[in-house]
Scaffold this motif. Structure first.
Motif, PDB file in Angstrom:
ATOM      1  N   UNK A  63      43.459  45.456  47.414  1.00  0.00           N
ATOM      2  CA  UNK A  63      42.031  45.513  47.737  1.00  0.00           C
ATOM      3  C   UNK A  63      41.198  45.103  46.538  1.00  0.00           C
ATOM      4  N   UNK A  64      41.554  45.605  45.361  1.00  0.00           N
ATOM      5  CA  UNK A  64      40.832  45.257  44.148  1.00  0.00           C
ATOM      6  C   UNK A  64      40.918  43.758  43.876  1.00  0.00           C
ATOM      7  N   UNK A  65      42.106  43.190  44.053  1.00  0.00           N
ATOM      8  CA  UNK A  65      42.278  41.750  43.847  1.00  0.00           C
ATOM      9  C   UNK A  65      41.415  40.955  44.813  1.00  0.00           C
ATOM     10  N   UNK A  66      41.389  41.383  46.082  1.00  0.00           N
ATOM     11  CA  UNK A  66      40.594  40.683  47.085  1.00  0.00           C
ATOM     12  C   UNK A  66      39.113  40.724  46.782  1.00  0.00           C
ATOM     13  N   UNK A  67      38.619  41.864  46.364  1.00  0.00           N
ATOM     14  CA  UNK A  67      37.201  42.008  46.027  1.00  0.00           C
ATOM     15  C   UNK A  67      36.819  41.082  44.873  1.00  0.00           C
ATOM     16  N   UNK A  68      37.647  41.045  43.842  1.00  0.00           N
ATOM     17  CA  UNK A  68      37.338  40.220  42.676  1.00  0.00           C
ATOM     18  C   UNK A  68      37.458  38.733  43.000  1.00  0.00           C
ATOM     19  N   UNK A  69      38.435  38.380  43.830  1.00  0.00           N
ATOM     20  CA  UNK A  69      38.575  36.971  44.209  1.00  0.00           C
ATOM     21  C   UNK A  69      37.376  36.510  45.028  1.00  0.00           C
ATOM     22  N   UNK A  70      36.944  37.357  45.961  1.00  0.00           N
ATOM     23  CA  UNK A  70      35.786  37.009  46.788  1.00  0.00           C
ATOM     24  C   UNK A  70      34.524  36.895  45.937  1.00  0.00           C
ATOM     25  N   UNK A  71      34.397  37.769  44.975  1.00  0.00           N
ATOM     26  CA  UNK A  71      33.173  37.796  44.153  1.00  0.00           C
ATOM     27  C   UNK A  71      33.135  36.650  43.154  1.00  0.00           C
ATOM     28  N   UNK A  72      34.287  36.294  42.569  1.00  0.00           N
ATOM     29  CA  UNK A  72      34.291  35.339  41.464  1.00  0.00           C
ATOM     30  C   UNK A  72      34.776  33.942  41.852  1.00  0.00           C
ATOM     31  N   UNK A  73      35.392  33.794  43.020  1.00  0.00           N
ATOM     32  CA  UNK A  73      35.637  32.468  43.556  1.00  0.00           C
ATOM     33  C   UNK A  73      36.909  31.763  43.154  1.00  0.00           C
ATOM     34  N   UNK A  74      37.601  32.227  42.124  1.00  0.00           N
ATOM     35  CA  UNK A  74      38.865  31.602  41.722  1.00  0.00           C
ATOM     36  C   UNK A  74      39.811  32.675  41.210  1.00  0.00           C
ATOM     37  N   UNK A  75      41.095  32.366  41.248  1.00  0.00           N
ATOM     38  CA  UNK A  75      42.098  33.339  40.817  1.00  0.00           C
ATOM     39  C   UNK A  75      41.907  33.696  39.351  1.00  0.00           C
ATOM     40  N   UNK A  76      41.741  32.707  38.492  1.00  0.00           N
ATOM     41  CA  UNK A  76      41.662  32.990  37.060  1.00  0.00           C
ATOM     42  C   UNK A  76      40.387  33.746  36.689  1.00  0.00           C
ATOM     43  N   UNK A  77      39.289  33.427  37.357  1.00  0.00           N
ATOM     44  CA  UNK A  77      38.053  34.186  37.114  1.00  0.00           C
ATOM     45  C   UNK A  77      38.221  35.628  37.586  1.00  0.00           C
TER      46      UNK A  77
END
Length: 228
Positions: free
Chosen positions: A46-60
């Protein structure tokens, strides 16, 4: 942070640390807790999904995960050490458990973003090893106490039960040793409550940054590269 603090205390209390399988049981529960999460602290996916959605790329998203969990670990370290020497013996086990759970969540989220299956026991043991940081892992691999780096374990053909227990015991021993060292270094500071909190904040924050960087290094991307 009350949720991880209470979970940490109950885990530590439930497992006899001098039992042969005690260390392995505690560490596996902490990793499972960090990955699966609760309603109050959603897990790694869930944490990974939230950050990916918010920042737009895996590395960000990976960068943001490290920043977020560093802040959480620092706050947790400050809270559990704020009481000074009077609460040291109570706070230390909860601090250790809470940091392990938070760092497991961070490393699990990074691994998930990079394409690793968090339900794979090899990946979970690699996550466990990553909590030690690069220097300790390299030393244990060199001495033969661990079979390889987290990347080696995560991508190995298989892992047997004896190796699982060995990894958990080595990790717990190293974590307890590090925690003891931190307490010895800061024991004078902890006699003054506010200074003790600052020591906990700085130490746990720096350690979480180091673990995050090591996770980023070890869990290389397994996602297919898109070509045009």
């Amino acid at each position: 942070m009350a949720d991880t603090d209470q979970i940490g205390k109950s885990i530590i209390a439930a497992a006899p640390m001098n039992a042969p399988s005690g260390a392995g049981w505690v560490l596996r529960r902490l990793v499972d807790f960090g990955i699966e999460g609760t309603d109050q602290l959603p897990g790694a996916r869930v944490s990974a999904g939230h950050h990916l959605e918010r920042h737009g790329s895996v590395e960000a998203a990976v960068d943001a995960l490290i920043v977020t969990h560093t802040a959480l670990s620092g706050t947790q370290g400050f809270i559990t050490n704020l009481g000074g020497l009077a609460t040291l013996l109570i706070g230390a086990p909860a601090n250790l458990a809470s940091i392990a759970a938070l760092q497991s969540r961070m490393v699990g989220a990074i691994a998930h973003l990079r394409g690793y299956d968090l339900d794979d026991s090899r990946v979970r043991h690699a996550i466990l090893m990553t909590l030690l940081g690069k220097t300790i892992v390299d030393d244990l691999v060199a001495s033969g106490d661990l079979p390889g780096t987290p990347l080696v374990v995560a991508t190995a053909p298989g892992i047997d039960r004896n190796l699982e227990q060995l990894i958990a015991q080595r990790v717990m021993t190293a974590m307890l040793t590090a925690a003891g060292g931190k307490q010895l270094v800061s024991i004078v500071a902890k006699r003054i409550p506010i200074i003790g909190g600052g020591v906990g904040l700085a130490t746990d924050s720096w350690n979480t940054i180091a673990v995050g960087r090591y996770a980023r290094e070890q869990f290389v991307s397994r996602r297919p590269t898109l070509t045009t």
